[in-house]
Design a protein around this motif. Structure first.
Motif, mmCIF file in Angstrom:
data_model
loop_
_atom_site.group_PDB
_atom_site.id
_atom_site.type_symbol
_atom_site.label_atom_id
_atom_site.label_comp_id
_atom_site.label_asym_id
_atom_site.label_seq_id
_atom_site.Cartn_x
_atom_site.Cartn_y
_atom_site.Cartn_z
ATOM 1 N N PHE A 32 0.774 -1.221 -0.085
ATOM 2 C CA PHE A 32 -0.074 -0.074 0.059
ATOM 3 C C PHE A 32 0.815 1.153 0.091
ATOM 4 C CE2 PHE A 32 -2.704 -2.939 1.549
ATOM 5 C CZ PHE A 32 -3.787 -2.963 1.167
ATOM 6 N N MET A 33 0.347 2.232 -0.765
ATOM 7 C CA MET A 33 0.930 3.551 -0.687
ATOM 8 C C MET A 33 0.137 4.558 0.045
ATOM 9 S SD MET A 33 3.805 3.573 -2.639
ATOM 10 C CE MET A 33 4.141 5.362 -3.342
ATOM 11 N N LEU A 34 0.824 5.490 0.762
ATOM 12 C CA LEU A 34 0.123 6.647 1.480
ATOM 13 C C LEU A 34 0.568 7.766 0.704
ATOM 14 C CD1 LEU A 34 -2.035 7.623 3.552
ATOM 15 C CD2 LEU A 34 -0.060 7.690 5.072
ATOM 16 N N HIS A 35 -0.327 8.162 -0.242
ATOM 17 C CA HIS A 35 0.045 9.387 -1.054
ATOM 18 C C HIS A 35 1.004 8.932 -1.854
ATOM 19 C CE1 HIS A 35 -3.259 11.787 0.646
ATOM 20 N NE2 HIS A 35 -2.721 11.659 1.660
ATOM 21 N N ASP A 36 2.414 9.567 -1.689
ATOM 22 C CA ASP A 36 3.438 9.222 -2.654
ATOM 23 C C ASP A 36 4.407 8.630 -1.750
ATOM 24 O OD1 ASP A 36 4.009 11.414 -0.869
ATOM 25 O OD2 ASP A 36 5.211 12.299 -2.368
ATOM 26 N N ARG A 37 4.157 8.153 -0.539
ATOM 27 C CA ARG A 37 5.066 7.395 0.359
ATOM 28 C C ARG A 37 4.589 5.761 0.508
ATOM 29 N NH1 ARG A 37 6.061 11.161 5.369
ATOM 30 N NH2 ARG A 37 6.857 13.018 4.234
ATOM 31 N N LEU A 38 5.434 4.935 0.534
ATOM 32 C CA LEU A 38 5.338 3.391 0.842
ATOM 33 C C LEU A 38 4.851 3.440 2.281
ATOM 34 C CD1 LEU A 38 5.521 0.868 -0.603
ATOM 35 C CD2 LEU A 38 7.786 0.663 0.346
ATOM 36 N N LEU A 39 3.729 2.845 2.373
ATOM 37 C CA LEU A 39 3.278 2.427 3.696
ATOM 38 C C LEU A 39 3.440 1.008 4.003
ATOM 39 C CD1 LEU A 39 1.262 3.430 5.586
ATOM 40 C CD2 LEU A 39 -0.528 2.625 4.607
ATOM 41 N N ARG A 40 3.439 0.144 3.021
ATOM 42 C CA ARG A 40 3.793 -1.098 3.139
ATOM 43 C C ARG A 40 4.189 -1.851 1.765
ATOM 44 N NH1 ARG A 40 -0.380 -5.906 5.276
ATOM 45 N NH2 ARG A 40 -0.745 -6.080 2.955
ATOM 46 N N PRO A 41 5.421 -2.410 1.715
ATOM 47 C CA PRO A 41 5.527 -2.967 0.391
ATOM 48 C C PRO A 41 4.749 -4.450 0.021
ATOM 49 C CG PRO A 41 7.521 -3.481 2.021
ATOM 50 C CD PRO A 41 6.610 -2.713 2.681
ATOM 51 N N ALA A 42 4.819 -4.729 -1.205
ATOM 52 C CA ALA A 42 3.865 -6.006 -1.479
ATOM 53 C C ALA A 42 4.812 -6.970 -1.114
ATOM 54 C CB ALA A 42 3.488 -5.861 -2.961
ATOM 55 N N GLN A 43 4.534 -8.219 -0.693
ATOM 56 C CA GLN A 43 5.226 -9.155 -0.050
ATOM 57 C C GLN A 43 5.211 -10.127 -1.434
ATOM 58 O OE1 GLN A 43 3.697 -10.142 3.686
ATOM 59 N NE2 GLN A 43 4.815 -8.627 4.307
ATOM 60 N N VAL A 44 6.403 -10.569 -2.046
ATOM 61 C CA VAL A 44 6.340 -11.144 -3.264
ATOM 62 C C VAL A 44 7.649 -12.289 -3.147
ATOM 63 C CG1 VAL A 44 5.373 -9.448 -4.583
ATOM 64 C CG2 VAL A 44 7.806 -9.691 -4.741
ATOM 65 N N GLY A 45 7.289 -13.520 -3.931
ATOM 66 C CA GLY A 45 8.263 -14.383 -4.213
ATOM 67 C C GLY A 45 9.206 -13.923 -5.547
ATOM 68 N N VAL A 46 10.495 -14.163 -5.695
ATOM 69 C CA VAL A 46 10.931 -13.674 -6.939
ATOM 70 C C VAL A 46 11.800 -14.891 -7.657
ATOM 71 C CG1 VAL A 46 12.739 -12.182 -7.767
ATOM 72 C CG2 VAL A 46 11.193 -11.381 -5.786
ATOM 73 N N SER A 47 11.690 -14.965 -8.670
ATOM 74 C CA SER A 47 12.366 -16.023 -9.607
ATOM 75 C C SER A 47 13.991 -15.578 -9.630
ATOM 76 C CB SER A 47 11.900 -16.063 -11.045
ATOM 77 O OG SER A 47 12.744 -16.960 -11.795
ATOM 78 N N SER A 48 14.643 -16.827 -9.274
ATOM 79 C CA SER A 48 16.159 -16.613 -9.574
ATOM 80 C C SER A 48 16.518 -17.528 -10.779
ATOM 81 C CB SER A 48 16.662 -17.046 -8.396
ATOM 82 O OG SER A 48 16.568 -18.488 -8.149
#
Length: 185
Positions: free
Chosen positions: A166-182
């Motif tokens: 989630f973003m609060l206006h132009d600031r990151l409130l909480r990053p999306a939690q993801v799995g990433v390919s290596s």
């Protein structure tokens, strides 16, 4: 008064007249010194006044900026504390499965509550970050929870979304939690 006989006419002036001239010259010198002192004091006061005016303007701008930031970001802590409520509602909708006659009202109520929560978030400047599988990982918006080699993907590609950010206006409130390919094959 007679014409001066030589070039220095002050020699011909009597003492009383000379004293009068000296007093007048001293008074003029005193007046000039007083005028110079008053000008210096005026300049000093003008400088102090200009500095005070600039300080007041800077304080006004600072207060205005702080007010705007408090208005926009003052609720960040409360917003972060409410995000798990959204996560739990989303998990409840997913866990309820498909709508049947028995659970249709429950699922509809959960979805309605979740929509209302999202509308309230938007009203206060909170927008979801909803990455999709296959999107490129962005460290400014995503948090890599794990990394795994998955064939058919490129390195740095999102392979799973654990939680929305989630973003609060132009600031990151909480990053999306993801799995990433290596995977680099």
């Amino acid at each position: 008064m007679a014409e001066p006989k030589d070039e220095n006419f002050l020699d011909d002036i009597d003492e009383a007249e000379a004293e009068t001239y000296e007093v007048e010259v001293e008074e003029i010198d005193d007046d000039a010194a007083e005028v110079d002192a008053l000008k210096a004091e005026r300049d000093e006061l003008k400088d102090k006044w200009m500095r005070a005016l600039a300080d007041a303007e800077n304080a006004r701008k600072r207060a205005d900026k702080q007010r705007r930031e408090a208005e926009n970001y003052g609720g960040a802590k409360l917003s972060r504390d409410i995000l798990p409520v959204y996560d739990n509602l989303k998990r409840a909708v997913e866990a309820a499965g498909e709508k049947t006659e028995e659970n249709a009202a429950l699922i509809e109520g959960l979805e309605l509550t979740m929509r209302e929560l999202l509308n309230t978030f938007r009203k206060h400047g909170i927008e979801p970050i909803a990455p999709e599988v296959g999107d490129k990982f962005d460290p400014n918006e995503h948090e890599a929870m794990f990394e795994a080699p998955v064939p058919g993907t490129k390195a740095g590609e999102i392979i799973q979304v654990s939680a929305e950010g989630f973003m609060l206006h132009d600031r990151l409130l909480r990053p999306a939690q993801v799995g990433v390919s290596s995977f680099t094959g």
